[in-house]
Design a protein around this motif. Sequence first.
Motif, PDB file in Angstrom:
ATOM      1  N   MET A  87      -0.120  29.841  19.584  1.00 16.07           N
ATOM      2  CA  MET A  87      -0.027  28.723  18.639  1.00 16.07           C
ATOM      3  C   MET A  87       0.976  29.036  17.527  1.00 16.07           C
ATOM      4  O   MET A  87       0.617  29.095  16.355  1.00 16.07           O
ATOM      5  CB  MET A  87      -1.402  28.417  18.045  1.00 16.07           C
ATOM      6  CG  MET A  87      -2.418  27.982  19.081  1.00 16.07           C
ATOM      7  SD  MET A  87      -4.105  27.820  18.433  1.00 16.07           S
ATOM      8  CE  MET A  87      -4.720  29.500  18.637  1.00 16.07           C
ATOM      9  N   PRO A  88       2.264  29.255  17.896  1.00 17.26           N
ATOM     10  CA  PRO A  88       3.235  29.619  16.872  1.00 17.26           C
ATOM     11  C   PRO A  88       3.309  28.549  15.790  1.00 17.26           C
ATOM     12  O   PRO A  88       3.234  27.356  16.086  1.00 17.26           O
ATOM     13  CB  PRO A  88       4.553  29.741  17.644  1.00 17.26           C
ATOM     14  CG  PRO A  88       4.329  29.018  18.917  1.00 17.26           C
ATOM     15  CD  PRO A  88       2.879  29.123  19.218  1.00 17.26           C
ATOM     16  N   ASP A  89       3.439  28.975  14.552  1.00 16.43           N
ATOM     17  CA  ASP A  89       3.559  28.068  13.414  1.00 16.43           C
ATOM     18  C   ASP A  89       2.365  27.120  13.283  1.00 16.43           C
ATOM     19  O   ASP A  89       2.491  25.991  12.845  1.00 16.43           O
ATOM     20  CB  ASP A  89       4.871  27.266  13.509  1.00 16.43           C
ATOM     21  CG  ASP A  89       5.448  26.993  12.139  1.00 16.43           C
ATOM     22  OD1 ASP A  89       4.978  27.636  11.163  1.00 16.43           O
ATOM     23  OD2 ASP A  89       6.330  26.120  12.032  1.00 16.43           O
ATOM     24  N   TYR A  90       1.192  27.606  13.633  1.00 17.70           N
ATOM     25  CA  TYR A  90      -0.049  26.833  13.482  1.00 17.70           C
ATOM     26  C   TYR A  90       0.019  25.454  14.119  1.00 17.70           C
ATOM     27  O   TYR A  90      -0.337  24.447  13.515  1.00 17.70           O
ATOM     28  CB  TYR A  90      -0.449  26.736  11.998  1.00 17.70           C
ATOM     29  CG  TYR A  90      -0.726  28.086  11.400  1.00 17.70           C
ATOM     30  CD1 TYR A  90      -2.012  28.617  11.416  1.00 17.70           C
ATOM     31  CD2 TYR A  90       0.309  28.862  10.864  1.00 17.70           C
ATOM     32  CE1 TYR A  90      -2.257  29.887  10.906  1.00 17.70           C
ATOM     33  CE2 TYR A  90       0.066  30.129  10.357  1.00 17.70           C
ATOM     34  CZ  TYR A  90      -1.212  30.631  10.379  1.00 17.70           C
ATOM     35  OH  TYR A  90      -1.459  31.874   9.884  1.00 17.70           O
ATOM     36  N   THR A 117      -2.138  21.003  13.872  1.00 16.05           N
ATOM     37  CA  THR A 117      -2.451  22.056  12.910  1.00 16.05           C
ATOM     38  C   THR A 117      -3.957  22.242  12.779  1.00 16.05           C
ATOM     39  O   THR A 117      -4.459  23.365  12.678  1.00 16.05           O
ATOM     40  CB  THR A 117      -1.857  21.711  11.529  1.00 16.05           C
ATOM     41  OG1 THR A 117      -0.498  21.344  11.699  1.00 16.05           O
ATOM     42  CG2 THR A 117      -1.953  22.885  10.571  1.00 16.05           C
TER      43      THR A 117
END
Lengths: 209, 101
Positions: free
Chosen positions: B55-58, B70
């Motif tokens: 989950m890169p960058d939320y 998010t």
Amino acid sequence: MHIPDGFLNIPVSAGAAALSIGAVSLAVKKVQKTIEDRLVPLMGVLAAFIFAAQMFNFPVAGGTSGHLLGGMLAVVVVGPWAAMIVLTCVLIVQCLLFQDGGLLALGANVLNMAVIGVLCGWVAKKATNFLSRTAAIFIGSWISVVAAAAAAAAEMAISDTAPFATVLVAMVSVHAIIGTGEGVITILVVSFLKRVKPEIVEDGACRAL
Amino acid sequence: MKNRKFIVFSLLACAAVVVFAAVFASSYPDGLEQVASKMGFENKMSGINLMGAPMPDYGLALFGAGPFSTLVAGLSGLAAVFLATTASGWAIKRLRRSGNG
């Protein structure tokens, strides 16, 4: 202030990782001596809260944002050694699941926020406790953020990413503002906890737990 | 407040913070990103997902980029952090019981 991959060279990453492993191992040994059943879920909840709070970036001056680091809050609730473990767990999950903080930079991020931030905040709080507890928590929170920022600046400078004096001044000045947010949020959370569960935020509570 | 009640209440409060953050968090660069861009070294950032963080960058690719993405990422992270830290705590406690401390 999670350092991404690319800002630190391999020797700095490796050195920081070695220091972090040493410090966290010491924390594990210290916590082993006092840990009780009740402390364990409290550490889990504290980590969860710090993770959630770190997702909330608040705007500060000049189009910049900051978020709670939570080191001082953790020191107040579970003491400095368990605080290091709590912060380390948060940073590992952020790195592995969210790429928040680089994988090679993980050791440096643990060193800055979980070790240096926690220890400097703890010492600053102890040194200023004579003022008032609230003032000491505010000062400890501010110092923990600024110390972590200064450490990150030093690592980037040693890695030849940026000149030392410039990056130090830039990192410290922006985090001096973010650190006041850290102080305010920490005081609000501690005073709320004092109302709903006073025994966990009293001085020496971690020993009693 | 009793311990169990406090834990449940706190976790719900954490979930509420994640919801709030998913909607209201500032998207301005953080202190370090700001310094990197002002000093012109942000291009040194490799941005390579070395571990294949899911989950890169939320956010979750499945849900695109937005508050819902998010929110799902944040709640998953919340559960992961709580479980990982609690498990670490138990592990440390067990080490002591086995006579290592």
